[in-house]
Design a protein around this motif. Structure first.
Motif, PDB file in Angstrom:
ATOM      1  N   ALA A 239       0.627  -1.096   0.225  1.00  0.00           N
ATOM      2  CA  ALA A 239       0.146   0.079  -0.075  1.00  0.00           C
ATOM      3  C   ALA A 239       0.891   0.848  -0.086  1.00  0.00           C
ATOM      4  CB  ALA A 239      -1.210   0.563   0.951  1.00  0.00           C
ATOM      5  N   SER A 240       2.180   1.637   0.803  1.00  0.00           N
ATOM      6  CA  SER A 240       2.653   2.277   1.632  1.00  0.00           C
ATOM      7  C   SER A 240       3.500   2.922  -0.851  1.00  0.00           C
ATOM      8  CB  SER A 240       3.985   2.603   2.140  1.00  0.00           C
ATOM      9  OG  SER A 240       4.702   3.516   1.585  1.00  0.00           O
ATOM     10  N   ARG A 241       3.936   1.488  -1.338  1.00  0.00           N
ATOM     11  CA  ARG A 241       4.583   1.347  -2.426  1.00  0.00           C
ATOM     12  C   ARG A 241       3.453   1.988  -3.967  1.00  0.00           C
ATOM     13  NH1 ARG A 241       8.493   1.090   0.326  1.00  0.00           N
ATOM     14  NH2 ARG A 241       9.999  -0.962   0.133  1.00  0.00           N
ATOM     15  N   VAL A 242       2.431   1.696  -3.414  1.00  0.00           N
ATOM     16  CA  VAL A 242       1.346   1.965  -4.322  1.00  0.00           C
ATOM     17  C   VAL A 242       1.056   3.437  -4.336  1.00  0.00           C
ATOM     18  CG1 VAL A 242      -1.200   1.644  -5.105  1.00  0.00           C
ATOM     19  CG2 VAL A 242       0.319  -0.623  -4.519  1.00  0.00           C
ATOM     20  N   THR A 243       0.814   4.304  -3.131  1.00  0.00           N
ATOM     21  CA  THR A 243       0.575   5.147  -2.914  1.00  0.00           C
ATOM     22  C   THR A 243       1.553   6.368  -3.437  1.00  0.00           C
ATOM     23  OG1 THR A 243      -0.647   4.627  -0.562  1.00  0.00           O
ATOM     24  CG2 THR A 243       0.163   7.658  -0.973  1.00  0.00           C
ATOM     25  N   GLN A 244       2.728   6.007  -3.546  1.00  0.00           N
ATOM     26  CA  GLN A 244       3.364   6.568  -4.002  1.00  0.00           C
ATOM     27  C   GLN A 244       4.041   6.860  -6.202  1.00  0.00           C
ATOM     28  OE1 GLN A 244       7.372   5.029  -2.911  1.00  0.00           O
ATOM     29  NE2 GLN A 244       6.835   4.787  -0.742  1.00  0.00           N
ATOM     30  N   ALA A 262     -17.130  -5.289  -4.748  1.00  0.00           N
ATOM     31  CA  ALA A 262     -18.135  -6.039  -4.920  1.00  0.00           C
ATOM     32  C   ALA A 262     -17.724  -5.051  -7.212  1.00  0.00           C
ATOM     33  CB  ALA A 262     -19.476  -5.893  -4.753  1.00  0.00           C
ATOM     34  N   ASP A 263     -18.125  -5.971  -8.003  1.00  0.00           N
ATOM     35  CA  ASP A 263     -17.962  -4.929  -9.293  1.00  0.00           C
ATOM     36  C   ASP A 263     -19.116  -3.159  -9.025  1.00  0.00           C
ATOM     37  OD1 ASP A 263     -16.110  -6.729 -10.020  1.00  0.00           O
ATOM     38  OD2 ASP A 263     -17.337  -7.537 -11.088  1.00  0.00           O
ATOM     39  N   ASP A 264     -20.006  -3.439  -8.853  1.00  0.00           N
ATOM     40  CA  ASP A 264     -20.431  -2.457  -8.849  1.00  0.00           C
ATOM     41  C   ASP A 264     -20.586  -1.693  -7.410  1.00  0.00           C
ATOM     42  OD1 ASP A 264     -21.839  -4.231  -6.574  1.00  0.00           O
ATOM     43  OD2 ASP A 264     -24.334  -4.189  -7.380  1.00  0.00           O
ATOM     44  N   ALA A 265     -19.438  -2.239  -6.492  1.00  0.00           N
ATOM     45  CA  ALA A 265     -19.151  -1.218  -4.702  1.00  0.00           C
ATOM     46  C   ALA A 265     -18.657   0.473  -5.998  1.00  0.00           C
ATOM     47  CB  ALA A 265     -18.975  -1.624  -4.154  1.00  0.00           C
ATOM     48  N   TYR A 266     -18.120   0.802  -7.284  1.00  0.00           N
ATOM     49  CA  TYR A 266     -16.714   1.891  -7.387  1.00  0.00           C
ATOM     50  C   TYR A 266     -17.226   2.041  -9.083  1.00  0.00           C
ATOM     51  CZ  TYR A 266     -15.936   1.480  -2.194  1.00  0.00           C
ATOM     52  OH  TYR A 266     -16.045   1.153  -0.747  1.00  0.00           O
ATOM     53  N   ARG A 267     -16.394   2.637  -9.241  1.00  0.00           N
ATOM     54  CA  ARG A 267     -15.989   2.683 -10.727  1.00  0.00           C
ATOM     55  C   ARG A 267     -14.609   2.766 -10.700  1.00  0.00           C
ATOM     56  NH1 ARG A 267     -18.528   5.484 -14.979  1.00  0.00           N
ATOM     57  NH2 ARG A 267     -20.166   6.012 -13.357  1.00  0.00           N
ATOM     58  N   PHE A 268     -14.284   1.366 -11.637  1.00  0.00           N
ATOM     59  CA  PHE A 268     -12.666   1.260 -11.571  1.00  0.00           C
ATOM     60  C   PHE A 268     -12.305   0.969 -13.093  1.00  0.00           C
ATOM     61  CE2 PHE A 268     -14.498  -1.829  -8.617  1.00  0.00           C
ATOM     62  CZ  PHE A 268     -13.970  -1.448  -6.642  1.00  0.00           C
ATOM     63  N   SER A 269     -11.540   2.094 -13.271  1.00  0.00           N
ATOM     64  CA  SER A 269     -10.238   1.498 -14.403  1.00  0.00           C
ATOM     65  C   SER A 269      -9.396   0.732 -14.615  1.00  0.00           C
ATOM     66  CB  SER A 269     -10.344   3.647 -14.599  1.00  0.00           C
ATOM     67  OG  SER A 269      -9.813   3.878 -13.691  1.00  0.00           O
ATOM     68  N   TYR A 270      -8.694   0.208 -14.579  1.00  0.00           N
ATOM     69  CA  TYR A 270      -7.857  -0.522 -15.088  1.00  0.00           C
ATOM     70  C   TYR A 270      -6.366   0.656 -15.078  1.00  0.00           C
ATOM     71  CZ  TYR A 270      -4.148  -4.191 -16.172  1.00  0.00           C
ATOM     72  OH  TYR A 270      -3.140  -4.629 -16.309  1.00  0.00           O
ATOM     73  N   ALA A 271      -5.167   0.328 -14.370  1.00  0.00           N
ATOM     74  CA  ALA A 271      -4.387   0.885 -15.330  1.00  0.00           C
ATOM     75  C   ALA A 271      -2.791   0.913 -15.285  1.00  0.00           C
ATOM     76  CB  ALA A 271      -3.947   1.919 -13.140  1.00  0.00           C
ATOM     77  N   GLY A 272      -2.897  -0.695 -15.348  1.00  0.00           N
ATOM     78  CA  GLY A 272      -1.790  -1.275 -16.059  1.00  0.00           C
ATOM     79  C   GLY A 272      -1.169  -1.988 -15.102  1.00  0.00           C
ATOM     80  N   GLU A 273       0.180  -2.871 -15.282  1.00  0.00           N
ATOM     81  CA  GLU A 273       0.999  -3.414 -14.632  1.00  0.00           C
ATOM     82  C   GLU A 273       1.924  -3.133 -14.041  1.00  0.00           C
ATOM     83  OE1 GLU A 273       1.833  -7.053 -15.977  1.00  0.00           O
ATOM     84  OE2 GLU A 273      -0.037  -7.705 -15.165  1.00  0.00           O
ATOM     85  N   ARG A 274       2.234  -2.785 -12.641  1.00  0.00           N
ATOM     86  CA  ARG A 274       3.651  -1.776 -12.511  1.00  0.00           C
ATOM     87  C   ARG A 274       4.516  -3.238 -11.782  1.00  0.00           C
ATOM     88  NH1 ARG A 274       3.260   3.856 -12.484  1.00  0.00           N
ATOM     89  NH2 ARG A 274       5.421   3.558 -11.796  1.00  0.00           N
ATOM     90  N   ARG A 275       6.308  -2.649 -12.046  1.00  0.00           N
ATOM     91  CA  ARG A 275       6.964  -3.405 -10.805  1.00  0.00           C
ATOM     92  C   ARG A 275       6.995  -3.031  -9.711  1.00  0.00           C
ATOM     93  NH1 ARG A 275       9.351  -8.579 -12.054  1.00  0.00           N
ATOM     94  NH2 ARG A 275       9.412  -8.547 -14.422  1.00  0.00           N
ATOM     95  N   ILE A 276       6.667  -3.230  -8.404  1.00  0.00           N
ATOM     96  CA  ILE A 276       6.615  -2.809  -7.412  1.00  0.00           C
ATOM     97  C   ILE A 276       8.181  -2.926  -6.387  1.00  0.00           C
ATOM     98  CG2 ILE A 276       6.077  -2.318  -5.012  1.00  0.00           C
ATOM     99  CD1 ILE A 276       4.488  -1.180  -7.080  1.00  0.00           C
ATOM    100  N   ARG A 277       9.161  -2.056  -6.005  1.00  0.00           N
ATOM    101  CA  ARG A 277      10.126  -2.815  -5.363  1.00  0.00           C
ATOM    102  C   ARG A 277       9.587  -3.189  -3.498  1.00  0.00           C
ATOM    103  NH1 ARG A 277      12.813  -0.119  -1.030  1.00  0.00           N
ATOM    104  NH2 ARG A 277      11.657   1.909  -0.948  1.00  0.00           N
ATOM    105  N   GLY A 278      10.573  -4.783  -3.936  1.00  0.00           N
ATOM    106  CA  GLY A 278      10.130  -5.894  -2.826  1.00  0.00           C
ATOM    107  C   GLY A 278       9.009  -6.857  -3.350  1.00  0.00           C
ATOM    108  N   VAL A 279       8.061  -6.398  -4.597  1.00  0.00           N
ATOM    109  CA  VAL A 279       7.385  -7.439  -5.030  1.00  0.00           C
ATOM    110  C   VAL A 279       7.993  -8.735  -6.186  1.00  0.00           C
ATOM    111  CG1 VAL A 279       4.602  -8.136  -5.923  1.00  0.00           C
ATOM    112  CG2 VAL A 279       5.720  -6.213  -3.993  1.00  0.00           C
TER     113      VAL A 279
END
Length: 302
Positions: A239-244, A262-279
């Motif tokens: 979560a810390s890395r994603v925030t950055q 749930a799919d209908d709880a929010y409006r979602f948009s795909y933001a791609g894949e990212r390399r995250i340090r430590g993952v």
């Protein structure tokens, strides 16, 4: 090497034979000598001093203002001001060393816990007492840059305002875990409640006007353990890395959290894949908005 250490710490070196060094400088030199004998490399010593220099210069600036503010009075003479300032310094400055030592000790202990838990996770071990939790961070965009433009007390006021916003908005089952400088950390056993709190916090920050920086938020879901009121484990680090990497005014989440809601709880948009340090593997990202919000533009989706 001692000259290099002073430069790394943000301090100037005296001219040859200039009598300005004190017993404190001698103590520091002896500690550096001890560290070298213990096997700490010169590069590691310089790096530690660079970090301490950056952080403690801000501490020193804030600490300097406190006794001065206590000493200033309308109509006070220069001599009276100097005397009052000296008395305030004499009473207040000795309190700083134990305060700093205690804060450093607590942060070192927390860092050690994080490292141990991360190592256990990487080895595939089970974390005793771990449970499913959603972790969210929200931080002030451009806070580091602001530190170069505004006084420390103004920065402190902004960080305090963020904490006040979080305290006002966050309700059970979401909990405000802590503030970390320019950021707040939230946790909840219910993923949707955590996302609601994060989006409400972003909206509240936008409502503060142009003088208040935008927030950005990131969240992750997974198994974590709690120790002394804090949380440790993969979702915290993620979560810390994603925030950055989140954009100003947006909430960014990873795949596991997206699948937990749930799919209908929010409006979602795909933001791609990212390399995250430590993952190890690339992390799939999704932006989250309220259902009533306008769809993201093509530019925002890029």
């Amino acid at each position: 090497f001692l000259e290099a250490v002073r430069r790394a710490s943000g301090l100037s070196n005296p001219e040859p034979k200039e009598p300005i060094l004190t017993d404190l400088d001698l103590d520091a030199a002896q500690m550096i000598s001890t560290a070298r004998q213990a096997g700490v490399s010169d590069a590691e010593i310089l790096e530690i001093n660079r970090v301490l220099g950056r952080a403690l210069s801000q501490v020193a600036e804030s600490a300097r203002r406190i006794p001065l503010a206590r000493a200033l009075e309308p109509g006070i003479s220069e001599h009276e001001l100097a005397s009052s300032y000296a008395q305030s310094v004499e009473h207040l400055y000795p309190l700083l060393q134990p305060l700093l030592a205690n804060a450093l000790s607590l942060h070192l202990r927390q860092g050690a816990q994080t490292e141990v838990i991360s190592a256990l996770e990487r080895s595939g071990g089970e974390l005793p007492g771990a449970r499913e939790v959603t972790i969210c961070f929200a931080d002030l965009v451009g806070f580091t840059r602001l530190g170069e433009e505004v006084a420390p007390e103004e920065l402190g006021a902004l960080a305090g305002a963020l904490e006040s916003l979080a305290l006002e908005l966050v309700q059970p089952p979401v909990k405000l875990v802590k503030t970390i400088g320019d950021a707040v950390m939230l946790c909840s056993g219910e993923p949707q409640a955590a996302l609601d709190a994060a989006l409400d916090l972003l909206d509240a920050a936008d409502g503060q006007g142009e003088q208040f920086p935008q927030l950005r938020a990131g969240a992750a879901h997974g198994r974590a353990v709690t120790r002394a009121g804090d949380w440790f484990g993969r979702p915290v680090n993620l979560a810390s890395r994603v925030t950055q990497i989140a954009r100003p005014g947006s909430l960014l989440i990873e795949r596991e959290l997206r699948e937990a809601v749930a799919d209908d709880a929010y409006r979602f948009s795909y933001a791609g894949e990212r390399r995250i340090r430590g993952v190890r593997e690339p992390v799939r990202m999704f932006r989250v908005r309220h259902l009533g919000d306008e769809p993201l533009s093509e530019h925002e989706l890029e």
